[in-house]
Design a protein around this motif. Structure first.
Motif, PDB file in Angstrom:
ATOM      1  N   VAL A   1       0.269  10.778  -3.833  1.00 47.36           N
ATOM      2  CA  VAL A   1       1.553  10.166  -4.188  1.00 47.36           C
ATOM      3  C   VAL A   1       1.926   9.108  -3.158  1.00 47.36           C
ATOM      4  O   VAL A   1       1.646   9.250  -1.964  1.00 47.36           O
ATOM      5  CB  VAL A   1       2.679  11.221  -4.318  1.00 47.36           C
ATOM      6  CG1 VAL A   1       2.356  12.219  -5.402  1.00 47.36           C
ATOM      7  CG2 VAL A   1       2.915  11.943  -3.003  1.00 47.36           C
ATOM      8  N   LEU A   2       2.535   8.049  -3.639  1.00 44.01           N
ATOM      9  CA  LEU A   2       2.984   6.973  -2.764  1.00 44.01           C
ATOM     10  C   LEU A   2       4.095   6.199  -3.463  1.00 44.01           C
ATOM     11  O   LEU A   2       4.538   6.594  -4.543  1.00 44.01           O
ATOM     12  CB  LEU A   2       1.821   6.069  -2.362  1.00 44.01           C
ATOM     13  CG  LEU A   2       1.110   5.211  -3.404  1.00 44.01           C
ATOM     14  CD1 LEU A   2       0.092   4.308  -2.700  1.00 44.01           C
ATOM     15  CD2 LEU A   2       0.380   6.036  -4.432  1.00 44.01           C
ATOM     16  N   ASN A   3       4.546   5.124  -2.843  1.00 42.37           N
ATOM     17  CA  ASN A   3       5.783   4.485  -3.304  1.00 42.37           C
ATOM     18  C   ASN A   3       5.535   3.424  -4.378  1.00 42.37           C
ATOM     19  O   ASN A   3       5.823   2.245  -4.194  1.00 42.37           O
ATOM     20  CB  ASN A   3       6.543   3.878  -2.115  1.00 42.37           C
ATOM     21  CG  ASN A   3       5.739   2.809  -1.407  1.00 42.37           C
ATOM     22  OD1 ASN A   3       4.528   2.713  -1.573  1.00 42.37           O
ATOM     23  ND2 ASN A   3       6.405   1.993  -0.604  1.00 42.37           N
ATOM     24  N   GLY A   4       5.030   3.853  -5.514  1.00 40.54           N
ATOM     25  CA  GLY A   4       4.939   2.971  -6.664  1.00 40.54           C
ATOM     26  C   GLY A   4       3.533   2.485  -6.973  1.00 40.54           C
ATOM     27  O   GLY A   4       2.617   2.551  -6.148  1.00 40.54           O
ATOM     28  N   CYS A   5       3.375   1.959  -8.183  1.00 37.04           N
ATOM     29  CA  CYS A   5       2.069   1.491  -8.641  1.00 37.04           C
ATOM     30  C   CYS A   5       1.636   0.191  -7.969  1.00 37.04           C
ATOM     31  O   CYS A   5       0.436  -0.091  -7.888  1.00 37.04           O
ATOM     32  CB  CYS A   5       2.067   1.333 -10.158  1.00 37.04           C
ATOM     33  SG  CYS A   5       1.952   2.905 -11.044  1.00 37.04           S
ATOM     34  N   ALA A   6       2.583  -0.609  -7.500  1.00 33.55           N
ATOM     35  CA  ALA A   6       2.195  -1.821  -6.772  1.00 33.55           C
ATOM     36  C   ALA A   6       1.372  -1.447  -5.541  1.00 33.55           C
ATOM     37  O   ALA A   6       0.320  -2.043  -5.272  1.00 33.55           O
ATOM     38  CB  ALA A   6       3.439  -2.612  -6.368  1.00 33.55           C
TER      39      ALA A   6
END
Length: 488
Positions: free
Chosen positions: A164-169
């Motif tokens: 998990v991380l801060n968004g698809c970008a």
């Protein structure tokens, strides 16, 4: 009902795409003012001799920094114009209405109530400390259960395959960096969501090879802008002949900006193509729960029995679209390739989520009753109603469009309103919209090779959609003899 706007009284803002064709390569997704009918140019940008793109104070920056700043200055200018004159019902009722950014603005009431409930707030030491960079185990377990259920996977998905991380970008950026060498490339069907160009280039120095799709239905095609294995093969062969090393294929399903949904058979064909050529496949499924037409049968790639090459298949999803919370920044990768998962997780120290947000996301994703009984039915109903309204207005104006019951946007064909079929004329039409207080996204920003296509976002409140279709918006598309005098 609809009238033409007054002539522009101020200098038009530029289209949100770079204006120079001499400094950067033609594959930048936010667009260069260059026609796409010719053979693509695979040459990478020359960072050190592109002096025309540098501002007077850019001597403080490295060559990479100058390119990064150039992207911001050119690609974001239209949105900066919008933010300086943003519509507000009370504070700025004559401001610009944004139908260009793909956000769901229909369900804030549902989300605010759910996110404000007491079970969403928890503070304990572990949430305030450095986490496992892959994400807290409790969140990865919840993500695995969530994706297993909504992607209809044949077997339960495994938490150890989740990052998990801060968004698809950030996911695009991380995957490009760990899968490719500098200067290598991904295939991507075009038109496509243009910001992916920046995502894969700015950190990884990876470029995109466009598989250009046509609006005309020819040969064995059954719909406009249809992707086929033959078109993938042609683009790959052309890239190879130009000396470009292609390492992967990017698929967006449901598609942005077309709204297309790939059938299970098509997905398997694309994956088999990638396996034959030992290509990674990055599948962006960020709109998978935003399919609002029951007749649009969506299948996740994770629902397929026996992926052709699971070690090279990487699936991403986020809450930005399906849960209307693009400002919260949560995205997830599912891959069976442990090396890829570990490498991406290492980059999550730069793209991680706070422990408090991870806790909130776990609480949201596990609340299956609220999602299934409250949120999804109401969200789909509101999306369908908004889509029906905008589609009806377009039909009344005689404007052709493509929309297949998924996502937040309609792919609108305005080619007949261009005096000449050029991207210059497309830009002028885009400017005319903006000067009349409506922000759309022109097809050039999606690398569409045919001038005159626009993406119109409909997932907004009724009164803003109505204003956008008033005398300051869609009226400018009517022929002058049908609209009456300007300002009427």
């Amino acid at each position: 009902m609809f009238t033409l706007p007054q002539e522009e009284s101020r200098a038009p803002a530029p289209c949100p795409s770079p204006a120079s064709t001499q400094d950067l390569d033609s594959n930048y997704g936010d667009g260069l003012e260059r026609e796409r009918s010719r053979k693509p140019d695979w040459k990478l940008p020359e960072l050190c001799d592109s002096t025309t793109m540098l501002s007077p104070d850019s001597s403080y920056l490295s060559s990479r920094g100058r390119v990064i700043k150039w992207f911001w200055d050119s690609a974001e200018e239209g949105y900066r114009t919008y933010h300086m004159d943003e519509y507000d019902e009370d504070k700025n009722p004559s401001g610009i209405i944004n139908l260009g950014t793909s956000e769901n603005k229909l369900c804030f009431d549902l989300l605010s109530r759910r996110l404000s409930q007491s079970d969403m707030l928890r503070v304990e030491p572990s949430l305030l400390q450095y986490p496992d960079w892959r994400g807290h185990p409790f969140l990865r377990e919840e993500v695995a259960r969530f994706l297993s259920f909504y992607c209809k996977s044949p077997a339960p998905l495994k938490p150890e395959n989740v990052v998990v991380l801060n968004g698809c970008a950030s996911l695009f950026s991380a995957l490009a960096t760990v899968l490719c060498e500098v200067g290598e490339a991904f295939l991507i069907p075009a038109p496509y969501y243009g910001a992916i160009t920046q995502h894969v280039y700015l950190y990884g120095n990876v470029r995109l090879v466009c598989v250009y799709l046509d609006s005309e239905v020819t040969g064995l095609d059954t719909r406009p802008f249809q992707l086929t294995v033959e078109k993938l093969e042609t683009a790959l062969q052309r890239a190879n002949s130009e000396g470009v090393k292609v390492k992967g294929l990017i698929l967006i399903n449901p598609h942005n900006p077309l709204g297309d949904i790939y059938s299970p058979g098509e997905l398997r064909d694309y994956l088999e193509f990638a396996k034959r050529h030992e290509l990674h496949v990055m599948v962006d499924e960020v709109y998978m729960l935003s399919v609002f037409e029951k007749s649009a049968a969506y299948r996740s790639v994770l629902s397929l029995e026996g992926l052709p090459d699971p070690q090279r298949t990487h699936v991403m999803w986020a809450t930005s679209k399906d849960f209307g919370m693009s400002g919260l920044r949560f995205g997830t990768l599912y891959t069976e390739n442990r090396d890829v998962a570990t490498a991406v997780a290492s980059l999550c120290r730069y793209h991680g989520l706070s422990g408090l947000v991870q806790y909130q996301m776990a609480q949201l994703l596990r609340d299956r009753d609220w999602i299934n009984q409250v949120y999804l039915p109401e969200n789909h109903a509101r999306l369908k109603a908004a889509h029906s309204y905008v589609a009806g207005e377009l039909r009344a104006l005689g404007i052709p469009f493509l929309s297949r019951g998924a996502g937040f946007f309609i792919w609108v064909d305005l080619r007949k309103f261009l005096p000449e079929a050029t991207f210059k004329e497309e830009t002028l039409l885009w400017r005319r919209f903006l000067d009349n207080k409506v922000l759309l996204s022109c097809g050039k920003t999606f690398e569409c090779k045919e001038p005159g296509w626009f993406r119109l976002v409909f997932s907004d409140k009724a009164h803003r959609l109505c204003l956008a279709g008033s005398a300051t918006g869609l009226s400018l598309l009517l022929p002058r003899d049908a609209a009456g005098p300007a300002g009427a």
